[in-house]
Design an enzyme around this catalytic site. Structure first.
Site, PDB file in Angstrom:
ATOM      1  N   GLY A 170       0.817  -1.220   0.000  1.00  7.44           N
ATOM      2  CA  GLY A 170       0.000   0.000   0.000  1.00  7.44           C
ATOM      3  C   GLY A 170       0.843   1.258   0.000  1.00  7.44           C
ATOM      4  O   GLY A 170       0.462   2.288   0.560  1.00  7.44           O
ATOM      5  N   GLY A 171       2.016   1.189  -0.608  1.00  3.10           N
ATOM      6  CA  GLY A 171       2.900   2.353  -0.686  1.00  3.10           C
ATOM      7  C   GLY A 171       2.505   3.251  -1.858  1.00  3.10           C
ATOM      8  O   GLY A 171       1.340   3.320  -2.239  1.00  3.10           O
TER       9      GLY A 171
ATOM     10  N   THR B 184       3.091   3.202  -5.241  1.00  2.00           N
ATOM     11  CA  THR B 184       2.467   2.627  -6.456  1.00  2.00           C
ATOM     12  C   THR B 184       1.180   1.897  -6.112  1.00  2.00           C
ATOM     13  O   THR B 184       0.204   1.969  -6.859  1.00  2.00           O
ATOM     14  CB  THR B 184       3.410   1.647  -7.191  1.00  2.00           C
TER      15      THR B 184
ATOM     16  N   ASN C 134      13.480  -8.147  -1.974  1.00  5.39           N
ATOM     17  CA  ASN C 134      12.176  -8.291  -2.616  1.00  5.39           C
ATOM     18  C   ASN C 134      11.848  -9.741  -2.985  1.00  5.39           C
ATOM     19  O   ASN C 134      10.674 -10.110  -3.051  1.00  5.39           O
ATOM     20  CB  ASN C 134      12.075  -7.360  -3.831  1.00  5.39           C
TER      21      ASN C 134
ATOM     22  N   THR D 136       6.810  -5.251  -8.615  1.00  7.08           N
ATOM     23  CA  THR D 136       7.986  -5.108  -7.751  1.00  7.08           C
ATOM     24  C   THR D 136       9.293  -5.398  -8.512  1.00  7.08           C
ATOM     25  O   THR D 136       9.380  -6.373  -9.267  1.00  7.08           O
ATOM     26  CB  THR D 136       7.854  -6.064  -6.551  1.00  7.08           C
ATOM     27  N   ASN D 137      10.294  -4.577  -8.286  1.00  8.69           N
ATOM     28  CA  ASN D 137      11.600  -4.710  -8.955  1.00  8.69           C
ATOM     29  C   ASN D 137      12.572  -5.591  -8.186  1.00  8.69           C
ATOM     30  O   ASN D 137      12.448  -5.709  -6.963  1.00  8.69           O
ATOM     31  CB  ASN D 137      12.213  -3.315  -9.133  1.00  8.69           C
TER      32      ASN D 137
ATOM     33  N   ARG E 284       6.757   6.137 -21.565  1.00  8.72           N
ATOM     34  CA  ARG E 284       7.829   7.161 -21.478  1.00  8.72           C
ATOM     35  C   ARG E 284       8.300   7.526 -22.885  1.00  8.72           C
ATOM     36  O   ARG E 284       8.435   8.713 -23.222  1.00  8.72           O
ATOM     37  CB  ARG E 284       8.986   6.620 -20.631  1.00  8.72           C
TER      38      ARG E 284
ATOM     39  N   HIS F  19      13.378  -4.949 -17.936  1.00  7.62           N
ATOM     40  CA  HIS F  19      13.125  -3.593 -17.430  1.00  7.62           C
ATOM     41  C   HIS F  19      14.396  -3.060 -16.771  1.00  7.62           C
ATOM     42  O   HIS F  19      14.488  -2.912 -15.560  1.00  7.62           O
ATOM     43  CB  HIS F  19      11.964  -3.662 -16.422  1.00  7.62           C
TER      44      HIS F  19
HETATM   45  N1  LIG Z   1       7.998  -2.628 -12.824  1.00  8.75           N
HETATM   46  C1  LIG Z   1       7.891  -1.309 -12.853  1.00  8.75           C
HETATM   47  O1  LIG Z   1       7.740  -0.710 -13.904  1.00  8.75           O
HETATM   48  C2  LIG Z   1       7.927  -0.540 -11.553  1.00  8.75           C
HETATM   49  C3  LIG Z   1       7.495   0.786 -11.522  1.00  8.75           C
HETATM   50  C4  LIG Z   1       7.460   1.451 -10.286  1.00  8.75           C
HETATM   51  C5  LIG Z   1       7.850   0.797  -9.113  1.00  8.75           C
HETATM   52  N2  LIG Z   1       8.269  -0.485  -9.209  1.00  8.75           N
HETATM   53  C6  LIG Z   1       8.658  -1.233  -8.003  1.00  8.75           C
HETATM   54  O2  LIG Z   1       7.494  -1.422  -7.209  1.00  8.75           O
HETATM   55  C7  LIG Z   1       7.880  -1.592  -5.839  1.00  8.75           C
HETATM   56  C8  LIG Z   1       7.042  -0.672  -4.958  1.00  8.75           C
HETATM   57  O3  LIG Z   1       7.346   0.663  -5.225  1.00  8.75           O
HETATM   58  P1  LIG Z   1       6.652   1.814  -4.336  1.00  8.75           P
HETATM   59  O4  LIG Z   1       7.114   3.095  -4.896  1.00  8.75           O
HETATM   60  O5  LIG Z   1       5.199   1.555  -4.221  1.00  8.75           O
HETATM   61  O6  LIG Z   1       7.359   1.556  -2.927  1.00  8.75           O
HETATM   62  P2  LIG Z   1       6.828   1.969  -1.488  1.00  8.75           P
HETATM   63  O7  LIG Z   1       7.980   1.831  -0.559  1.00  8.75           O
HETATM   64  O8  LIG Z   1       6.119   3.275  -1.556  1.00  8.75           O
HETATM   65  O9  LIG Z   1       5.731   0.859  -1.139  1.00  8.75           O
HETATM   66  C9  LIG Z   1       6.029  -0.466  -0.922  1.00  8.75           C
HETATM   67  C10 LIG Z   1       5.058  -0.966   0.121  1.00  8.75           C
HETATM   68  O10 LIG Z   1       5.212  -2.386   0.242  1.00  8.75           O
HETATM   69  C11 LIG Z   1       4.959  -2.698   1.591  1.00  8.75           C
HETATM   70  N3  LIG Z   1       5.454  -4.023   1.903  1.00  8.75           N
HETATM   71  C12 LIG Z   1       6.722  -4.427   2.152  1.00  8.75           C
HETATM   72  N4  LIG Z   1       6.758  -5.732   2.446  1.00  8.75           N
HETATM   73  C13 LIG Z   1       5.481  -6.176   2.364  1.00  8.75           C
HETATM   74  C14 LIG Z   1       4.853  -7.432   2.538  1.00  8.75           C
HETATM   75  N5  LIG Z   1       5.556  -8.505   2.876  1.00  8.75           N
HETATM   76  N6  LIG Z   1       3.520  -7.519   2.385  1.00  8.75           N
HETATM   77  C15 LIG Z   1       2.789  -6.437   2.049  1.00  8.75           C
HETATM   78  N7  LIG Z   1       3.318  -5.223   1.844  1.00  8.75           N
HETATM   79  C16 LIG Z   1       4.649  -5.089   2.007  1.00  8.75           C
HETATM   80  C17 LIG Z   1       5.665  -1.589   2.361  1.00  8.75           C
HETATM   81  O11 LIG Z   1       5.229  -1.528   3.714  1.00  8.75           O
HETATM   82  C18 LIG Z   1       5.290  -0.380   1.527  1.00  8.75           C
HETATM   83  O12 LIG Z   1       4.090   0.222   1.991  1.00  8.75           O
HETATM   84  C19 LIG Z   1       9.389  -1.321  -5.806  1.00  8.75           C
HETATM   85  O13 LIG Z   1      10.092  -2.539  -5.823  1.00  8.75           O
HETATM   86  C20 LIG Z   1       9.619  -0.539  -7.101  1.00  8.75           C
HETATM   87  O14 LIG Z   1      10.949  -0.663  -7.543  1.00  8.75           O
HETATM   88  C21 LIG Z   1       8.326  -1.165 -10.386  1.00  8.75           C
HETATM   89  O1  LIG Z   2      13.161   3.017 -11.715  1.00  5.08           O
HETATM   90  C1  LIG Z   2      12.678   2.405 -10.764  1.00  5.08           C
HETATM   91  O2  LIG Z   2      13.379   1.961  -9.841  1.00  5.08           O
HETATM   92  C2  LIG Z   2      11.188   2.218 -10.667  1.00  5.08           C
HETATM   93  C3  LIG Z   2      10.569   1.738 -11.938  1.00  5.08           C
HETATM   94  O3  LIG Z   2      11.145   0.545 -12.378  1.00  5.08           O
HETATM   95  C4  LIG Z   2      10.571   2.759 -13.029  1.00  5.08           C
HETATM   96  O4  LIG Z   2      11.011   2.464 -14.140  1.00  5.08           O
HETATM   97  O5  LIG Z   2      10.094   3.879 -12.775  1.00  5.08           O
END
Ligand SMILES: NC(=O)c1ccc[n+]([C@@H]2O[C@H](COP(=O)([O-])OP(=O)(O)OC[C@H]3O[C@@H](n4cnc5c(N)ncnc54)[C@H](O)[C@@H]3O)[C@@H](O)[C@H]2O)c1
Ligand SMILES: O=C(O)C[C@H](O)C(=O)O
Length: 312
Positions: A13-14, A16, A100, A124-125, A156, A180
């Site tokens: 619930g962060g 994204t 992760n 998640t990355n 993008r 990615h």
């Molecule tokens: N694939 C993509 O294109 C892409 C794009 C954006 C972000 N991401 C990835 O998405 C992930 C989340 O990014 P964000 O900005 O939301 O981060 P964030 O830190 O804002 O949110 C992550 C949330 O996950 C929660 N969390 C951690 N462990 C947990 C668990 N075991 N169970 C439930 N919740 C848990 C945390 O408490 C936090 O609230 C990162 O790994 C980021 O790199 C990937």
């Molecule tokens: O760049 C990152 O770490 C988050 C995500 O994968 C993105 O491309 O925005």
């Protein structure tokens, strides 16, 4: 006959996760369950309630709840995974792998327990390797476990092209192949503005700069935010994938898919053009690549394989 409301659970619930929950509700695609760890239960409930209180103003009827109890996710149609840590300036996405991976394993066990028939979309990355982890841990068929990167990377690219040409983003198409990471492969040959090949509209040096900016697009936002990574465009990208499945749209969407021989790769998850519909990943579209494009895809696939070797 009772028609059941659709249910999408968003794990994490962060930034994204919460943004995705709001966008799903605003489009009335489903009811939404936002899940975080027990230590974050109250803030997660608070975010969900705050979103719900926007519904009378914006006029959407989707319900949104926040929880740390996976029983609330029972019988989800789709589960989106955004749980885990995000990178900060100076880090690569691959630096997140150990932390992760553990998160992916534990959340997948809970997802499978309560929604054995759902589709899973991983954000998640490092997302290619994390999608593979979820696939293995869930035991689900490959059609039901996909990852998000291509919609975002393509968005993008389309943004930068539209800015360059001073055109509507709606008229710009393109897509990005591969993992990615900074080796992703934006395919210029298959990119257009209003059906006109981009190569005829933009000089090569400018196109090369757009490709490079696309590859580093995530890092550009990380550098600007200073304490986390992008979330608005990633959430919008997830919503497009959820919508394609829930509405059985059969859209052509770049997704991270499990390859079994396609593009010459076997046993890895990689970004490729797919058809997403009511059966999840319905087809991988195989394109003829030039030698140069094959080499670039090979580099990107090697980067993904290196991360996969770090999986335990
Ligand atoms: N694939 C993509 O294109 C892409 C794009 C954006 C972000 N991401 C990835 O998405 C992930 C989340 O990014 P964000 O900005 O939301 O981060 P964030 O830190 O804002 O949110 C992550 C949330 O996950 C929660 N969390 C951690 N462990 C947990 C668990 N075991 N169970 C439930 N919740 C848990 C945390 O408490 C936090 O609230 C990162 O790994 C980021 O790199 C990937
Ligand atoms: O760049 C990152 O770490 C988050 C995500 O994968 C993105 O491309 O925005």
């Amino acid at each position: 006959m009772t028609i059941k409301r659709r249910k999408v659970s968003v794990i994490g619930g962060g930034f994204t996760g919460a943004t995705t929950a709001l966008m799903l509700a605003q489009k009335e695609l489903s009811d939404v369950v936002l899940v975080d760890i027990p230590q974050n239960e109250d803030p997660t409930k608070g975010k969900a309630l705050d979103m719900l209180e926007a519904s009378p103003v914006q006029g959407f009827d989707s319900n949104i709840i926040g929880t740390s109890n996976y029983e609330d996710t029972k019988d989800s149609d789709i589960v989106v995974i955004t749980a885990g840590i995000a990178r900060k300036p100076g880090m690569s996405r691959d630096d997140l792998v150990q932390t992760n991976q553990k998160v992916m394993k534990s959340v997948t066990q809970e997802i499978v327990k309560y929604s054995p028939n759902c589709y899973i979309i991983v954000l998640t990355n490092p997302v290619d390797a994390m999608t593979y982890t979820v696939f293995k841990e869930s035991g689900f068929p490959k059609e039901r476990v996909i990852g998000q990167s291509g919609v975002l990377d393509t968005a993008r690219f389309r943004t930068f092209v539209a800015q360059e040409l001073n055109l509507s983003v709606k008229d710009v198409t393109g897509f990005v192949l591969g993992g990615h990471g900074d080796d992703m492969v934006p395919l210029i040959r298959y990119s257009y503005a209003g059906g006109i090949p981009l190569e005829t509209l933009i000089p090569k040096d400018r196109l090369d700069a757009i490709v490079e900016r696309t590859r580093k697009g995530g890092g550009e936002i990380v550098g600007l935010l200073g304490n986390g990574s992008a979330y608005y465009a990633p959430a919008a990208s997830l919503v497009q994938m959820v919508e394609a499945i829930l509405k059985d749209q059969r859209r052509v969407i770049p997704a991270i898919a499990y390859l079994e021989g396609e593009y010459g790769y076997d046993g890895i998850y990689l970004g490729v053009p797919t058809i997403l519909g009511g059966n999840g990943l319905e087809k991988i579209i195989e394109l003829e690549l030039t030698e140069e494009e094959k080499t670039a895809l090979g580099q990107s696939a090697s980067a993904v394989k290196n991360v996969m070797e770090a999986l335990v």
